[in-house]
Design a protein around this motif. Structure first.
Motif, mmCIF file in Angstrom:
data_model
loop_
_atom_site.group_PDB
_atom_site.id
_atom_site.type_symbol
_atom_site.label_atom_id
_atom_site.label_comp_id
_atom_site.label_asym_id
_atom_site.label_seq_id
_atom_site.Cartn_x
_atom_site.Cartn_y
_atom_site.Cartn_z
ATOM 1 N N MET A 1 103.286 151.071 61.998
ATOM 2 C CA MET A 1 103.039 152.400 61.502
ATOM 3 C C MET A 1 104.305 152.950 60.834
ATOM 4 O O MET A 1 104.246 153.487 59.735
ATOM 5 N N ARG A 2 105.434 152.807 61.490
ATOM 6 C CA ARG A 2 106.706 153.272 60.932
ATOM 7 C C ARG A 2 106.981 152.566 59.608
ATOM 8 O O ARG A 2 107.419 153.177 58.634
ATOM 9 N N ASP A 3 106.695 151.281 59.556
ATOM 10 C CA ASP A 3 106.917 150.496 58.336
ATOM 11 C C ASP A 3 106.104 151.066 57.168
ATOM 12 O O ASP A 3 106.598 151.171 56.056
ATOM 13 N N TRP A 4 104.854 151.426 57.430
ATOM 14 C CA TRP A 4 103.993 151.962 56.368
ATOM 15 C C TRP A 4 104.578 153.255 55.815
ATOM 16 O O TRP A 4 104.664 153.445 54.607
ATOM 17 N N TYR A 5 105.000 154.156 56.700
ATOM 18 C CA TYR A 5 105.557 155.426 56.246
ATOM 19 C C TYR A 5 106.877 155.248 55.515
ATOM 20 O O TYR A 5 107.098 155.813 54.447
ATOM 21 N N GLU A 6 107.775 154.453 56.086
ATOM 22 C CA GLU A 6 109.105 154.322 55.489
ATOM 23 C C GLU A 6 109.122 153.428 54.262
ATOM 24 O O GLU A 6 109.737 153.775 53.253
ATOM 25 N N ASN A 7 108.451 152.282 54.322
ATOM 26 C CA ASN A 7 108.547 151.315 53.231
ATOM 27 C C ASN A 7 107.474 151.475 52.154
ATOM 28 O O ASN A 7 107.749 151.267 50.982
ATOM 29 N N GLU A 8 106.267 151.814 52.538
ATOM 30 C CA GLU A 8 105.200 151.986 51.545
ATOM 31 C C GLU A 8 105.275 153.347 50.862
ATOM 32 O O GLU A 8 105.048 153.459 49.673
ATOM 33 N N LEU A 9 105.554 154.394 51.652
ATOM 34 C CA LEU A 9 105.562 155.749 51.104
ATOM 35 C C LEU A 9 106.962 156.284 50.812
ATOM 36 O O LEU A 9 107.109 157.235 50.043
ATOM 37 N N GLY A 10 107.974 155.723 51.475
ATOM 38 C CA GLY A 10 109.333 156.227 51.300
ATOM 39 C C GLY A 10 109.589 157.520 52.044
ATOM 40 O O GLY A 10 110.442 158.308 51.654
ATOM 41 N N TRP A 11 108.843 157.762 53.134
ATOM 42 C CA TRP A 11 108.979 158.978 53.922
ATOM 43 C C TRP A 11 109.873 158.690 55.128
ATOM 44 O O TRP A 11 109.717 157.683 55.810
ATOM 45 N N GLY A 137 98.582 157.853 49.161
ATOM 46 C CA GLY A 137 98.423 156.503 48.619
ATOM 47 C C GLY A 137 99.752 155.803 48.486
ATOM 48 O O GLY A 137 100.701 156.362 47.955
ATOM 49 N N PRO A 138 99.846 154.549 48.981
ATOM 50 C CA PRO A 138 101.092 153.790 48.853
ATOM 51 C C PRO A 138 101.443 153.597 47.382
ATOM 52 O O PRO A 138 100.575 153.394 46.544
ATOM 53 N N GLY A 139 102.728 153.681 47.099
ATOM 54 C CA GLY A 139 103.198 153.434 45.749
ATOM 55 C C GLY A 139 103.000 154.598 44.795
ATOM 56 O O GLY A 139 103.399 154.526 43.647
ATOM 57 N N CYS A 140 102.374 155.683 45.243
ATOM 58 C CA CYS A 140 102.189 156.826 44.352
ATOM 59 C C CYS A 140 103.304 157.821 44.585
ATOM 60 O O CYS A 140 103.883 157.882 45.650
#
Length: 188
Positions: A1-11, A137-140
């Motif tokens: 979950m952390r990976d998705w927020y930090e790496n996919e979204l940059g949050w 959305g990831p990458g947006c």
């Protein structure tokens, strides 16, 4: 979950459980009753992220909006009214909703994106955890889809924060009045 927020979204996130997102860098949050937030969905672009946690809706808005909210409410002549509207900005944290991983698709509320899970009545998840009603959305570039004051006057494609706040404030007042009229009268 952390990976998705930090790496996919940059949050940015902070360590610990539950996972929390850092507010004020990429986005601010308007935290409102679900009923009031639902009315504002029509003023948000389809890519504007919206989360639900229990009976609260969290509308992600442009970073810096929390600082602008008191002045905006005054300009809209809502500053004298006690509204159930909380703005979270720089220094605040928000519980991270579960990412919208594949296989979570189900019934949708009007105006939500495919894969978004609707909140259960009175709770947002099986354990009361936050969920995405409209996931990012990831990458947006999230910032481009968030309501902002600079959108007033038609510049750019970002939703207009003024319309969102006016709608939310109106519905917060309606909820307050409805609740006040639903209470039994006090007898002396």
């Amino acid at each position: 979950m952390r990976d998705w927020y930090e790496n996919e979204l940059g949050w940015a996130t902070v360590p610990g459980t539950p996972l929390r997102l850092v507010v004020g860098r990429r986005f601010d949050v308007l935290d409102v009753p679900v009923e009031a937030g639902g009315a504002a969905l029509r003023h948000l672009g389809p890519a504007s992220p919206v989360a639900v946690h229990r009976d609260r809706m969290r509308l992600l808005v442009a970073a810096g909006s929390a600082e602008e909210l008191p002045g905006l409410l005054e300009w809209l002549e809502w500053s004298a009214v006690d509204l159930d509207l909380v703005a979270l900005g720089a220094g605040a944290l928000m519980e991270a909703p579960q990412p919208p991983f594949a296989g979570q698709a189900g019934a949708r509320l009007p105006g939500t994106l495919p894969g978004a899970r609707p909140p259960a009545r009175g709770r947002s998840g099986s354990q009361g955890a936050a969920v995405w009603l409209r996931p990012p959305g990831p990458g947006c570039e999230t910032g481009a889809s968030l309501p902002t004051l600079s959108a007033m006057g038609g510049d750019g494609d970002a939703p207009d924060l003024v319309r969102v706040v006016e709608t939310v404030a109106t519905h917060c007042l309606r909820l307050r009045l409805r609740r006040a009229h639903a209470r039994p009268p006090a007898f002396s």
